[in-house]
Enzyme design. Sequence first.
Site, PDB file in Angstrom:
ATOM      1  N   HIS A  81       0.818  -1.211   0.000  1.00  0.00           N
ATOM      2  CA  HIS A  81       0.000   0.000   0.000  1.00  0.00           C
ATOM      3  C   HIS A  81       0.854   1.264   0.000  1.00  0.00           C
ATOM      4  O   HIS A  81       0.427   2.317   0.474  1.00  0.00           O
ATOM      5  CB  HIS A  81      -0.964  -0.016   1.189  1.00  0.00           C
ATOM      6  CG  HIS A  81      -2.062  -1.022   1.032  1.00  0.00           C
ATOM      7  ND1 HIS A  81      -3.276  -0.731   0.455  1.00  0.00           N
ATOM      8  CD2 HIS A  81      -2.117  -2.334   1.345  1.00  0.00           C
ATOM      9  CE1 HIS A  81      -4.032  -1.811   0.431  1.00  0.00           C
ATOM     10  NE2 HIS A  81      -3.349  -2.797   0.968  1.00  0.00           N
TER      11      HIS A  81
ATOM     12  N   HIS B 257       0.180 -15.077   8.249  1.00  0.00           N
ATOM     13  CA  HIS B 257       0.806 -13.941   7.571  1.00  0.00           C
ATOM     14  C   HIS B 257       2.211 -13.711   8.143  1.00  0.00           C
ATOM     15  O   HIS B 257       2.618 -14.363   9.105  1.00  0.00           O
ATOM     16  CB  HIS B 257      -0.032 -12.674   7.729  1.00  0.00           C
ATOM     17  CG  HIS B 257      -1.213 -12.604   6.826  1.00  0.00           C
ATOM     18  ND1 HIS B 257      -2.356 -13.329   7.047  1.00  0.00           N
ATOM     19  CD2 HIS B 257      -1.432 -11.895   5.688  1.00  0.00           C
ATOM     20  CE1 HIS B 257      -3.240 -13.065   6.097  1.00  0.00           C
ATOM     21  NE2 HIS B 257      -2.695 -12.197   5.255  1.00  0.00           N
TER      22      HIS B 257
ATOM     23  N   ASP C 230      -7.737 -12.704  -2.757  1.00  0.00           N
ATOM     24  CA  ASP C 230      -8.053 -13.752  -3.722  1.00  0.00           C
ATOM     25  C   ASP C 230      -8.542 -14.989  -2.983  1.00  0.00           C
ATOM     26  O   ASP C 230      -7.868 -15.446  -2.042  1.00  0.00           O
ATOM     27  CB  ASP C 230      -6.800 -14.130  -4.518  1.00  0.00           C
ATOM     28  CG  ASP C 230      -6.325 -13.024  -5.440  1.00  0.00           C
ATOM     29  OD1 ASP C 230      -6.856 -12.928  -6.547  1.00  0.00           O
ATOM     30  OD2 ASP C 230      -5.423 -12.257  -5.036  1.00  0.00           O
TER      31      ASP C 230
END
Length: 402
Positions: A17, A104, A343
């Site tokens: 980002h 993650h 996704d």
Amino acid sequence: MSTFGTLFRVMTYGESHGKSVGCIVDGCPPRLPLIEADIQTQLSRRRPGQSNLTTPRDEKDLVTIQSGTEFGITLGTPIGLLVPNQDQRPHDYSETDLYPRPSHADWTYLQKYGVKASSGGGRASARETIGRVAAGAIAEKYLKLVHGVEIVAFVSSVSNIAMPFIHEQDERLYPENFWEFLNTISREEIDKDAVRCPDKIVSDKMRERIHEAKAANDSVGGSVTCVIRNVPTGLGEPCFDKLEAKLAHAMLSIPATKGFEIGSGFKGTTLLGHQHNDPWVLKDNGRLGTKTNNSGGTQGGITNGENIYFRVAFKPPATISQEQKTATYNGVDGILAARGRHDPCVVPRAVPIVESMAALVIMDALMIQQSRKTAASLLPPNPNVPPTMSGGILNLSKTQKQ
């Protein structure tokens, strides 16, 4: 680190980002025709928002060449490639201030650096692969122009739904039509379907499975198979930089990968030696080659001129919209309800990433081998070198055939 390659070197930059992502390509040969359109095709195949099977994040991923070319020709100097991030939503990730997200890299990055990107996955995000794909497109153009190398990847499994050859268990490992399939499959055929599986019946089942996971706010994994055709012989370095080792390094550096196998892979362990060996034969074009290709295009880590083929396993995407029991950074039990866009299955978009990383490996290996051959060619002829050390045995075989 963020650099890959020895002579054809790529350094990627950028966070998921941030303002932009991209790469620097160092070592690209001069005089290669190169414009943005040569790179954009693969970036557009990788970009999000292509279909309802992918994340809805709307990024066009338009690339700009910042340096290293003039009048559409490479100069031999570093090539700078920039892709802006246009659809950032850092506010979607405020919960990561409290929770390391399950599976993650939030916790591991924090342990390594003492700080982490506050939104998205930072460098661990799939956005980082934009630089890889852009650089791979450059490598691929050179390989195609100089040697006719063709690299084609496709989705071979989603969850427990797989193309038939993956489950083949007889002595051949693969059905007879598998080899012709690898010789002829094209990207145009792959891209006819958003799943990027060339088997229509299997593809429909895969699509249904992905939609089921998406509807349940969940995700599924899968695998990508890749074939590299027309690869020159002699690429790869003994012992630690074998070509398959470099391919494994490249593929397992892609986010969400969990496995790599080349040639017969793990299925080959079920055979006896006489079943698995690749006998040498003189082929119709006068070249010595192998009758079978269980080795996957290499022997001793060096390319033998046959097709290189391998498979890469991808886990289910870690970001899901279900509530998950987990713990905060200070160890307090809690519930994480992740936001953001993701996704439900990464394998359709992973196809061009796999192709690009394969191109980077072959390009670097080719440049290393070419530098060795050039250095050897400058030496005076040595009459004491026996024929078998200079390729004479191949010439003799051709004469005998005639």
